[in-house]
Design a protein around this motif. Structure first.
Motif, short mmCIF file in Angstrom:
data_model
loop_
_atom_site.label_atom_id
_atom_site.label_comp_id
_atom_site.label_asym_id
_atom_site.label_seq_id
_atom_site.Cartn_x
_atom_site.Cartn_y
_atom_site.Cartn_z
N ILE A 72 40.53 44.89 39.24
CA ILE A 72 40.17 44.76 40.88
C ILE A 72 38.60 43.70 40.72
CG2 ILE A 72 39.01 45.11 43.26
CD1 ILE A 72 40.48 47.81 43.63
N ILE A 95 38.00 41.69 48.59
CA ILE A 95 38.45 41.47 47.21
C ILE A 95 39.24 39.99 46.62
CG2 ILE A 95 40.53 42.49 45.55
CD1 ILE A 95 39.81 45.27 46.68
N GLY A 98 43.15 41.46 43.57
CA GLY A 98 43.83 42.67 44.09
C GLY A 98 44.60 42.85 42.84
N SER A 99 44.88 43.16 41.68
CA SER A 99 45.62 43.54 40.42
C SER A 99 45.52 42.78 39.40
CB SER A 99 47.15 43.33 40.88
OG SER A 99 47.55 42.38 40.74
N THR A 169 36.94 46.59 36.75
CA THR A 169 36.18 46.58 38.00
C THR A 169 35.74 45.14 37.61
OG1 THR A 169 36.30 48.42 38.96
CG2 THR A 169 34.84 47.03 40.74
#
Length: 203
Positions: A72, A95, A98-99, A169
Motif C-alpha cells: 500500500i 491511499i 492500493g496494491s 507500506t
C-alpha cells in the motif's frame, strides 16, 4: 502508490526515481540505525536504494523482489500533482496505490529522474530515508518511510544475510510545488499552476 499517468500528463506521477541500484550509492549514504536487531543499517540502505531503482529502471522481476504482495502506498504530494489544479479535501490523506500491481503499473510508465540518497534511519520494522531528485530544472527534496516485512517467498526480498526484506507500506512526501514548476518547462500543455493548456492524455 490508482491509474497510471502518461509521461505527457501535466500532474506527473512520481515519488522519486533513481540511478541504477549499486553498492557505490549505498556506501555514499549517511546511514544511522537506532535498532539493528531486525533490519541492519546495510539492509536499510538496500531498501532505500532499491526503491529508487524500481522507479527509475523498472523491471517486473525487481518489482517482485522488492515490493510485498500486500503493498500500500500513500502520498499527498503525488495526490496534489495528480489532481492539480482541482485539488479538493477528499483527494488528500487517501491511499494512492492500493496494491502492488497498481503501483508497479503506474511506475512502469514514468520517466527516470536522477536520485541521490542523503540519509537512512532504520528501526525494527521501518526504513526512513531522505533524498534529492534532479529533474530538469530545480532539485526536489523528499522524505519517505518504508514499512518492511520479512520476505515470505524464496527468491524475493533484499538483504546481505539470510534474512530478506520487502516493502509492505510506503509513505512518501516531496516538494510538489518545485516539481510542478519544473514541469512547466518539460511538458507541453501545462503551465506552472498545473492548468492543462493543451491535449493531455490520461491512461
Amino acid at each position: 502508490m490508482r491509474a497510471s499517468i502518461a509521461t505527457a500528463l501535466c500532474p506527473l506521477l512520481a515519488h522519486c526515481a533513481a540511478q541504477p541500484f549499486n553498492s557505490t550509492s549505498s556506501k555514499l549514504a549517511n546511514t544511522t540505525s537506532y535498532d539493528t536487531s531486525c533490519i541492519s543499517a546495510a539492509d536499510a540502505v538496500l531498501i532505500a536504494d532499491g526503491f529508487g531503482q524500481i522507479l527509475s529502471n523498472y523491471s517486473t522481476s525487481w518489482g517482485d523482489i522488492l515490493i510485498a504482495d500486500g503493498y500500500i502506498d500513500q502520498s499527498d504530494s503525488v495526490a496534489t500533482l495528480m489532481h492539480s489544479p482541482n485539488l479538493i479535501a477528499s483527494d488528500v490523506g487517501k491511499i494512492t496505490f492500493g496494491s502492488k500491481g497498481s503501483f508497479l503499473a503506474g511506475e512502469q510508465a514514468q520517466p527516470g529522474v536522477p536520485f541521490q540518497l542523503l540519509n537512512t534511519w532504520s528501526s525494527c520494522n521501518a526504513v526512513t530515508f531522505r533524498y534529492v531528485l534532479s529533474p530538469p530544472g530545480l532539485n526536489v527534496q523528499g522524505i519517505a518511510v518504508a514499512e518492511i516485512e520479512e520476505a515470505k517467498k524464496n527468491g524475493t526480498g533484499v538483504g546481505e544475510g539470510s534474512k530478506k526484506w520487502q516493502i509492505k507500506t510506503f509513505y512518501g512526501e516531496f516538494n510538489s510545488a518545485v516539481w510542478l514548476t519544473d514541469l512547466k518547462n518539460s511538458i507541453t500543455g501545462c503551465d506552472v499552476n498545473g492548468n492543462v493548456t493543451g491535449n493531455v492524455t490520461v491512461v
